[in-house]
Design a protein around this motif. Sequence first.
Motif, PDB file in Angstrom:
ATOM      1  N   SER A  48     -10.196   4.970  10.074  1.00  0.00           N
ATOM      2  CA  SER A  48      -9.756   5.879   9.240  1.00  0.00           C
ATOM      3  C   SER A  48      -9.896   5.328   7.605  1.00  0.00           C
ATOM      4  O   SER A  48      -9.762   4.081   7.670  1.00  0.00           O
ATOM      5  CB  SER A  48      -8.372   6.482   9.245  1.00  0.00           C
ATOM      6  OG  SER A  48      -7.330   5.158   9.290  1.00  0.00           O
ATOM      7  N   LEU A 104       0.958   1.898   2.936  1.00  0.00           N
ATOM      8  CA  LEU A 104      -0.373   1.991   3.427  1.00  0.00           C
ATOM      9  C   LEU A 104      -0.797   3.158   2.857  1.00  0.00           C
ATOM     10  O   LEU A 104      -0.384   4.486   3.733  1.00  0.00           O
ATOM     11  CB  LEU A 104      -0.508   1.848   4.873  1.00  0.00           C
ATOM     12  CG  LEU A 104       0.075   0.465   5.337  1.00  0.00           C
ATOM     13  CD1 LEU A 104       1.301   0.562   5.887  1.00  0.00           C
ATOM     14  CD2 LEU A 104      -0.989   0.268   6.472  1.00  0.00           C
ATOM     15  N   PHE A 105      -1.748   3.433   1.978  1.00  0.00           N
ATOM     16  CA  PHE A 105      -2.138   4.835   1.258  1.00  0.00           C
ATOM     17  C   PHE A 105      -3.485   5.237   2.153  1.00  0.00           C
ATOM     18  O   PHE A 105      -4.333   4.458   2.484  1.00  0.00           O
ATOM     19  CB  PHE A 105      -2.462   4.566  -0.054  1.00  0.00           C
ATOM     20  CG  PHE A 105      -1.342   4.073  -1.223  1.00  0.00           C
ATOM     21  CD1 PHE A 105      -0.620   5.300  -1.652  1.00  0.00           C
ATOM     22  CD2 PHE A 105      -1.031   2.896  -1.101  1.00  0.00           C
ATOM     23  CE1 PHE A 105       0.609   4.965  -2.404  1.00  0.00           C
ATOM     24  CE2 PHE A 105       0.378   2.804  -1.890  1.00  0.00           C
ATOM     25  CZ  PHE A 105       0.917   3.875  -2.416  1.00  0.00           C
ATOM     26  N   ALA A 106      -3.231   6.591   2.570  1.00  0.00           N
ATOM     27  CA  ALA A 106      -4.340   7.075   3.266  1.00  0.00           C
ATOM     28  C   ALA A 106      -4.039   8.728   2.924  1.00  0.00           C
ATOM     29  O   ALA A 106      -3.030   9.051   2.506  1.00  0.00           O
ATOM     30  CB  ALA A 106      -4.076   6.907   4.656  1.00  0.00           C
ATOM     31  N   LEU A 128      -2.296   2.202  11.662  1.00  0.00           N
ATOM     32  CA  LEU A 128      -3.136   3.485  11.285  1.00  0.00           C
ATOM     33  C   LEU A 128      -4.568   3.301  12.053  1.00  0.00           C
ATOM     34  O   LEU A 128      -5.027   2.187  12.269  1.00  0.00           O
ATOM     35  CB  LEU A 128      -3.659   3.598   9.996  1.00  0.00           C
ATOM     36  CG  LEU A 128      -2.608   3.676   8.929  1.00  0.00           C
ATOM     37  CD1 LEU A 128      -2.860   3.779   7.473  1.00  0.00           C
ATOM     38  CD2 LEU A 128      -1.856   5.063   9.130  1.00  0.00           C
ATOM     39  N   HIS A 169       1.160   8.428   1.831  1.00  0.00           N
ATOM     40  CA  HIS A 169       0.981   7.137   2.194  1.00  0.00           C
ATOM     41  C   HIS A 169       2.194   6.847   3.577  1.00  0.00           C
ATOM     42  O   HIS A 169       2.997   7.683   3.654  1.00  0.00           O
ATOM     43  CB  HIS A 169       1.428   6.158   1.122  1.00  0.00           C
ATOM     44  CG  HIS A 169       2.808   6.199   0.817  1.00  0.00           C
ATOM     45  ND1 HIS A 169       3.135   6.968  -0.208  1.00  0.00           N
ATOM     46  CD2 HIS A 169       3.678   5.272   0.958  1.00  0.00           C
ATOM     47  CE1 HIS A 169       4.524   6.783  -0.535  1.00  0.00           C
ATOM     48  NE2 HIS A 169       4.833   5.610   0.096  1.00  0.00           N
ATOM     49  N   VAL A 191      -3.831  11.479   8.412  1.00  0.00           N
ATOM     50  CA  VAL A 191      -4.193  10.418   8.946  1.00  0.00           C
ATOM     51  C   VAL A 191      -3.169  10.095  10.166  1.00  0.00           C
ATOM     52  O   VAL A 191      -1.952   9.958   9.989  1.00  0.00           O
ATOM     53  CB  VAL A 191      -4.501   9.339   8.294  1.00  0.00           C
ATOM     54  CG1 VAL A 191      -4.560   8.121   8.945  1.00  0.00           C
ATOM     55  CG2 VAL A 191      -5.816   9.555   7.242  1.00  0.00           C
ATOM     56  N   TYR A 237      -8.008   4.004   4.472  1.00  0.00           N
ATOM     57  CA  TYR A 237      -6.785   3.524   4.059  1.00  0.00           C
ATOM     58  C   TYR A 237      -6.761   2.172   3.212  1.00  0.00           C
ATOM     59  O   TYR A 237      -7.965   1.594   3.061  1.00  0.00           O
ATOM     60  CB  TYR A 237      -5.752   3.115   5.265  1.00  0.00           C
ATOM     61  CG  TYR A 237      -6.217   1.966   6.256  1.00  0.00           C
ATOM     62  CD1 TYR A 237      -5.992   0.862   5.979  1.00  0.00           C
ATOM     63  CD2 TYR A 237      -7.178   2.402   7.224  1.00  0.00           C
ATOM     64  CE1 TYR A 237      -6.330  -0.358   6.558  1.00  0.00           C
ATOM     65  CE2 TYR A 237      -7.729   1.568   8.064  1.00  0.00           C
ATOM     66  CZ  TYR A 237      -7.336  -0.031   7.629  1.00  0.00           C
ATOM     67  OH  TYR A 237      -7.519  -1.122   8.588  1.00  0.00           O
ATOM     68  N   THR A 238      -5.687   1.879   2.569  1.00  0.00           N
ATOM     69  CA  THR A 238      -5.515   0.831   1.672  1.00  0.00           C
ATOM     70  C   THR A 238      -4.295   0.338   1.680  1.00  0.00           C
ATOM     71  O   THR A 238      -3.332   1.115   1.516  1.00  0.00           O
ATOM     72  CB  THR A 238      -6.307   0.922   0.176  1.00  0.00           C
ATOM     73  OG1 THR A 238      -6.227  -0.269  -0.449  1.00  0.00           O
ATOM     74  CG2 THR A 238      -5.517   2.181  -0.373  1.00  0.00           C
ATOM     75  N   TYR A 239      -4.051  -1.098   1.484  1.00  0.00           N
ATOM     76  CA  TYR A 239      -2.655  -1.391   1.277  1.00  0.00           C
ATOM     77  C   TYR A 239      -2.749  -2.884   0.939  1.00  0.00           C
ATOM     78  O   TYR A 239      -3.643  -3.491   0.726  1.00  0.00           O
ATOM     79  CB  TYR A 239      -1.963  -1.603   2.704  1.00  0.00           C
ATOM     80  CG  TYR A 239      -2.360  -2.311   3.745  1.00  0.00           C
ATOM     81  CD1 TYR A 239      -1.773  -3.818   4.025  1.00  0.00           C
ATOM     82  CD2 TYR A 239      -3.438  -2.200   4.580  1.00  0.00           C
ATOM     83  CE1 TYR A 239      -2.146  -4.506   4.965  1.00  0.00           C
ATOM     84  CE2 TYR A 239      -4.211  -3.297   5.487  1.00  0.00           C
ATOM     85  CZ  TYR A 239      -3.395  -4.219   5.626  1.00  0.00           C
ATOM     86  OH  TYR A 239      -3.772  -4.989   6.812  1.00  0.00           O
ATOM     87  N   VAL A 246       0.341  10.698   8.326  1.00  0.00           N
ATOM     88  CA  VAL A 246       0.620  10.347   6.792  1.00  0.00           C
ATOM     89  C   VAL A 246       0.882  11.822   6.282  1.00  0.00           C
ATOM     90  O   VAL A 246       0.340  12.653   6.196  1.00  0.00           O
ATOM     91  CB  VAL A 246      -0.422   9.603   6.262  1.00  0.00           C
ATOM     92  CG1 VAL A 246      -0.512   9.351   5.001  1.00  0.00           C
ATOM     93  CG2 VAL A 246      -0.561   8.190   6.946  1.00  0.00           C
TER      94      VAL A 246
END
Length: 325
Positions: free
Chosen positions: A183, A208-210, A179, A291, A214, A185-187, A274
């Motif tokens: 941007s 990977l949450f976004a 990614l 995600h 994305v 995102y979180t993971y 995404v």
Amino acid sequence: MIPIASAAASSDKPDAASSSLSIYEQRRDLYEKIGIQTQIPWYWLAAIDQYERTITPRSRKKAKKEIKTDRLTSIRFKEGIWSGPINPDPADTNLTTIALFGGIGKDASADGAADPTNDDDSLYTMASYLISLGYEEEDFQIALWRYYQNDSAVRRIRQFAKIYKTFGPIDPSASAFPLPLHSIYTYRDTWGDRRGWGGLRTHEGTDLFAPYGVTVRSVCYGIIETKGWNPYGGWRIGIRDLHNRYHYYAHLQGFEKKIEVGDMVTPGQTIGWVGSSGYGPPGTQGRFPPHLHYGIYRDTGTTEWAFNPYPLLKQWEKAERARSR
């Protein structure tokens, strides 16, 4: 991409001039030299050598003896094939007795011996085996199947040859985070978590949450191996790299229109976006938050298995941040 080097002499121990080149340029020099001698495109030799570098050795102890740390090639010949299947001396380097016992070992370095630990000799021998049936790609594939007795090996070597032909002597470890770093995102490490849809199973990857839309990017140089829908991953893409790893991107909102199966990709290249597709028939969306599911699978030559991608993701993220500073 690494600059293309000119064809130059190569040996087990590179000289002072060649030692200033990257390992990938030194290998390219060797591939080109043997290619000139045998009239085989260098990228086929590079593909075989790289495939050998990715498969599990038949014996770790034996592999250490066969592959010296200062060698350029990684080719490990099947037991008995170099010196001949009934040769009482499996380490025979004598050209006369090798021929007598039906071995394939050849001398390319003009030192009077066919030495499987010599880069020139080993690569020239493999090249000679490759052209034993002819010079067309179909002939190469038949020869490779006779040698490996494995359809997957032939397919992988063809893919590797196409990657090398397209990009040249690239560094297989070149990478990008999947990614864009700018941007949102979180993971975290979700390897082994339980999943229930479609039956109880474990999670083989990292989520990977976004937000929707994305950009999803290739993490490597590679070839598009799969593209389309499956019930679990929704719209997904699979990419094969030169480490014989399969990179799996799932739950996409859509694909980059210009990308098709068989196309080459580079680190950081857009492959999709995404989304939240999957867990149902084609077109199913929204059954979970948007995600990217990223998974990675390793082909050892005999089996393919998943491993936890989280450490690599952290490594790629850190490396890309360092490059952008």
